[in-house]
Design a protein around this motif. Structure first.
Motif, mmCIF file in Angstrom:
data_model
loop_
_atom_site.group_PDB
_atom_site.id
_atom_site.type_symbol
_atom_site.label_atom_id
_atom_site.label_comp_id
_atom_site.label_asym_id
_atom_site.label_seq_id
_atom_site.Cartn_x
_atom_site.Cartn_y
_atom_site.Cartn_z
ATOM 1 N N PRO A 70 0.811 -1.222 0.000
ATOM 2 C CA PRO A 70 0.000 0.000 0.000
ATOM 3 C C PRO A 70 0.843 1.271 0.000
ATOM 4 C CG PRO A 70 0.114 -0.870 2.215
ATOM 5 C CD PRO A 70 0.879 -1.840 1.334
ATOM 6 N N LYS A 71 1.671 1.417 -0.993
ATOM 7 C CA LYS A 71 2.549 2.585 -1.102
ATOM 8 C C LYS A 71 1.746 3.815 -1.525
ATOM 9 C CE LYS A 71 6.787 4.518 -1.851
ATOM 10 N NZ LYS A 71 7.882 4.608 -0.877
ATOM 11 N N ILE A 72 1.933 4.919 -0.810
ATOM 12 C CA ILE A 72 1.318 6.182 -1.211
ATOM 13 C C ILE A 72 2.171 6.781 -2.328
ATOM 14 C CG2 ILE A 72 0.556 8.471 -0.473
ATOM 15 C CD1 ILE A 72 0.356 7.405 2.366
ATOM 16 N N ASN A 153 4.407 9.241 -10.407
ATOM 17 C CA ASN A 153 4.279 8.006 -9.625
ATOM 18 C C ASN A 153 5.355 7.804 -8.561
ATOM 19 O OD1 ASN A 153 2.014 7.211 -11.252
ATOM 20 N ND2 ASN A 153 3.467 6.578 -12.829
ATOM 21 N N LYS A 154 6.031 8.858 -8.162
ATOM 22 C CA LYS A 154 7.022 8.739 -7.092
ATOM 23 C C LYS A 154 6.323 8.526 -5.746
ATOM 24 C CE LYS A 154 10.949 9.108 -9.239
ATOM 25 N NZ LYS A 154 11.924 7.994 -9.224
ATOM 26 N N GLY A 155 7.053 7.915 -4.819
ATOM 27 C CA GLY A 155 6.494 7.651 -3.499
ATOM 28 C C GLY A 155 6.366 8.901 -2.657
ATOM 29 N N LEU A 156 5.358 8.896 -1.799
ATOM 30 C CA LEU A 156 5.137 9.991 -0.843
ATOM 31 C C LEU A 156 5.111 9.401 0.556
ATOM 32 C CD1 LEU A 156 2.675 12.963 -1.177
ATOM 33 C CD2 LEU A 156 2.835 11.691 0.956
ATOM 34 N N ASN A 157 5.914 9.962 1.450
ATOM 35 C CA ASN A 157 6.008 9.438 2.815
ATOM 36 C C ASN A 157 5.515 10.445 3.842
ATOM 37 O OD1 ASN A 157 8.330 8.042 1.192
ATOM 38 N ND2 ASN A 157 7.958 6.721 2.941
ATOM 39 N N ASP A 243 13.176 3.117 2.477
ATOM 40 C CA ASP A 243 12.022 3.769 3.117
ATOM 41 C C ASP A 243 12.230 3.924 4.611
ATOM 42 O OD1 ASP A 243 9.464 4.377 1.399
ATOM 43 O OD2 ASP A 243 10.382 2.611 0.512
ATOM 44 N N LEU A 244 12.919 2.976 5.241
ATOM 45 C CA LEU A 244 13.163 3.077 6.677
ATOM 46 C C LEU A 244 13.991 4.320 6.995
ATOM 47 C CD1 LEU A 244 12.656 1.702 9.381
ATOM 48 C CD2 LEU A 244 14.735 0.365 9.028
ATOM 49 N N GLY A 245 14.942 4.641 6.123
ATOM 50 C CA GLY A 245 15.769 5.828 6.330
ATOM 51 C C GLY A 245 15.018 7.127 6.110
ATOM 52 N N ILE A 246 13.893 7.035 5.405
ATOM 53 C CA ILE A 246 13.039 8.203 5.210
ATOM 54 C C ILE A 246 12.119 8.387 6.404
ATOM 55 C CG2 ILE A 246 11.229 9.213 3.764
ATOM 56 C CD1 ILE A 246 12.387 7.540 1.438
#
Length: 470
Positions: A70-72, A153-157, A243-246
């Motif tokens: 479920p990546k935003i 389509n890049k990820g948003l965190n 993603d963990l580092g973000i």
């Protein structure tokens, strides 16, 4: 032999059959197929090609299906590019629009419920930093703290936010069904937040008739907080440092990595260290000194496997990346003292099966054995031995082809498929034959055999035997 395994991510850079052969020769043990990109049918076709080539080469590989989860993500941007300036106002909307330098859409409609004024939002792995100014009915108004170029389509965190979404999307379920047709050995679950996420995936795998093992990708703060429970319900974890580092303070990553690797070793679960291991080799034929040290430390920490992502998927030097990683691992392993387990056995929570495995480990040291041969129906016996990180190879003999493939991921294990033995004498004779075929014994030597009797009962490790091999 190399104990730490290498995972290569399949992509455009390794579609050529000759490149696949070179990657396998260079030391790839597991191929990862990232279902966040391309479509399922393309991945399945590519996996079939890799399997065919590996079979022709007589090499046993494992195959890892990495679900998108479920990546935003932001939506499509006009001309696939927009440049954001520092301090400009930038809007994020739940409406379906074509984005530009002033506004973009997002695929997660409920995002408005999770953000408030002064929250930080990150795009494209943290390269773009936004601060929320206002939240409206269908828009989030932000100020750009750190600008740059973004594409579709890049990820948003949303750092430090626990998002109440299912661990499986409709796409993931369809991809799992397609993956079962091929027979992936492992399924990696993205953006795990809690143990029930893994239990949900296992439910569907069993419902669809799959025997695939589950890897929990640790990339959310909520997963870090529940790590022991997640390890307990998973078949292994991936420390997904991207993603963990973000989502987590970056200075804590090395501490998290070391702690989680140690936990997995103690629990006998495979652990993969992943992301940016040789990142510069996407564009350069050699790694940086820092990357070499990063790979070395992951080996010293005790990782079961190290993963290459963009290096092999889209990089200009995929074969060189695998070759260099192989060289680093071998050199570092040759310097490690394997005469002691990587944890204090007296303080570990060992059951009877673990105690037998530890005894086999100790016996191999005192007898100067050349190998530990583990007869295993489910793979459990071999993995229990591996948790003590012996200095000699662990030869896992199993009648199950799927189990043998899954054991490829585990540290120090050489899996072999053989028919189920019917007697103790047959078990000893086959063990002698197999270690000689592997070239592990060249003269009169000893090997340690560990098994469970009766042989067809999983999780029943209760036998150790020391024998000579002529």
């Amino acid at each position: 032999m190399r104990r730490t395994k290498i995972i290569a991510t399949f992509g455009p850079s390794c579609k050529n059959e000759e490149t696949i052969r070179k990657l396998i020769k260079s030391g790839v043990n597991i191929f990862r197929f990232n279902f966040s990109h391309s479509n399922a049918d393309e991945h399945i076709n590519n996996a079939k090609i890799v399997r065919k080539i590996a079979n022709e080469m007589g090499v046993r590989l494992a195959f890892l299906q990495d679900l998108a989860g479920p990546k935003i993500r932001i939506g499509k941007i006009k001309n696939d590019k927009a440049v954001l300036r520092d301090e400009q106002i930038f809007k994020i909307t739940t409406r379906e629009i074509e984005g530009n330098e002033e506004i973009i859409s997002v695929n997660f409609k409920e995002i408005l419920n999770y953000v408030q004024k002064n929250d930080i939002m990150l795009i494209a792995e943290g390269t773009i930093v936004l601060k929320v100014v206002e939240v409206n009915e269908d828009e989030i108004i932000t100020r750009v703290l750190k600008g740059g170029e973004i594409s579709s389509n890049k990820g948003l965190n949303l750092p430090f936010k626990e998002i109440d979404v299912s661990a499986l999307t409709e796409k993931d379920l369809e991809d799992i069904k397609k993956g079962i047709e091929f027979g992936f050995d492992y399924v990696a679950v993205s953006f795990v937040q809690k143990p029930s996420d893994i239990e949900l995936v296992r439910y569907y795998l069993r419902k669809f008739g799959s025997l695939s093992k589950i890897i929990a990708k640790i990339e959310k703060p909520s997963a870090v907080m529940r790590i022991e429970d997640i390890i307990d319900v998973s078949d292994g974890i991936m420390i997904a440092r991207g993603d963990l580092g973000i989502e987590f303070p970056i200075e804590e990553l090395p501490i998290i990595q070391k702690k989680f690797i140690k936990l997995c070793i103690q629990k006998g679960k495979p652990v993969i260290t992943a992301t940016q291991m040789l990142e510069s080799m996407i564009n350069n034929p050699s790694p940086t000194r820092a990357e070499v040290t990063d790979v070395a430390n992951a080996v010293i920490d005790g990782s079961d496997a190290l993963m290459l992502s963009g290096e092999t998927a889209i990089g200009s030097y995929p074969v060189e990346a695998v070759s260099i990683m192989d060289k680093i691992i071998r050199k570092v392993e040759s310097s490690i003292d394997y005469s002691r387990p990587p944890f204090r056995v007296s303080q570990a929570q060992l059951d009877i099966n673990d105690a037998v495995a530890f005894a086999a480990y100790e016996l191999s040291k005192f007898s100067n054995a050349k190998a530990i041969v583990a007869y295993t129906f489910s793979g459990d016996t071999a993995k229990r031995v591996a948790k003590f990180r012996p200095s000699v190879p662990i030869v896992a003999i199993t009648p199950n082809e799927f189990v043998a493939n899954q054991l490829v991921l585990s540290w120090g294990i050489i899996p072999i498929v053989s028919e189920m033995v019917n007697s103790f004498e047959e078990m000893v004779n086959i063990a002698r034959i197999k270690v000689k075929e592997l070239g592990l014994v060249k003269e009169l030597s000893k090997i340690v055999i560990i098994a469970g009797l009766p042989l067809k009962v999983p999780g029943n490790t209760n036998l150790i035997h020391l024998t000579d091999v002529h």
